[in-house]
Design a protein around this motif. Structure first.
Motif: not given
Length: 152
Positions: A108-114, A118-131
């Motif tokens: 939940e704090q975003g400290k694990t590798e997984q 997940d956060l990287e993948r989420l930010s990538l999809t957000r960028q793609q959707r914005e574009e």
């Protein structure tokens, strides 16, 4: 008595008791017990016979290997001075639960590798959707402009 090619079994037929017979038998037994108690009353008092029954019940309950001990204790019955010794399986189960809770908290704090992936993948999809949304709006604006030019 020839009823076919097989011989009849010598055991006979089964006899099942009816509820009336069972009640009559229970009444008969109660009468016998009351007569026995009446005979014993000359030798012993009723209190002594009751004590004997209670003593034997305690022995039977203690020595019964199939007796299930109550797992849920009430707060007043619990022994606070006694340390809680867990079996190996219980200890391992508790450790497993604690490790899982710790992992969930870290995730939940975003400290694990997984969680990072997940956060990287989420930010990538957000960028793609914005574009994609930006492109759609540009295309819509271009179509509107073509319609305006066509009308002139």
């Amino acid at each position: 008595m020839g009823r076919g090619k097989f011989k009849a079994k010598p055991t006979g037929q089964r006899h099942f008791s009816t509820p009336e017979e069972m009640l009559a038998e229970a009444e008969y037994r109660e009468e016998e017990e009351s007569e026995e108690c009446g005979q014993e009353s000359g030798e012993e008092s009723d209190g002594e016979t009751e004590q004997k029954h209670k003593v034997t019940q305690g022995i039977i309950e203690i020595n019964n290997p199939n007796r299930v001990k109550p797992k849920n204790l009430k707060a007043r019955d619990a022994d606070t001075g006694k340390t809680n010794e867990l079996s190996r399986r219980e200890r391992e189960e508790l450790e497993k639960q604690r490790a899982h809770e710790r992992y969930i908290r870290l995730q939940e704090q975003g400290k694990t590798e997984q969680a990072r992936k997940d956060l990287e993948r989420l930010s990538l999809t957000r960028q793609q959707r914005e574009e994609a949304a930006r492109k759609r709006e540009e295309e819509k604006a271009a179509r509107e402009q073509k319609k305006v030019e066509a009308r002139k």
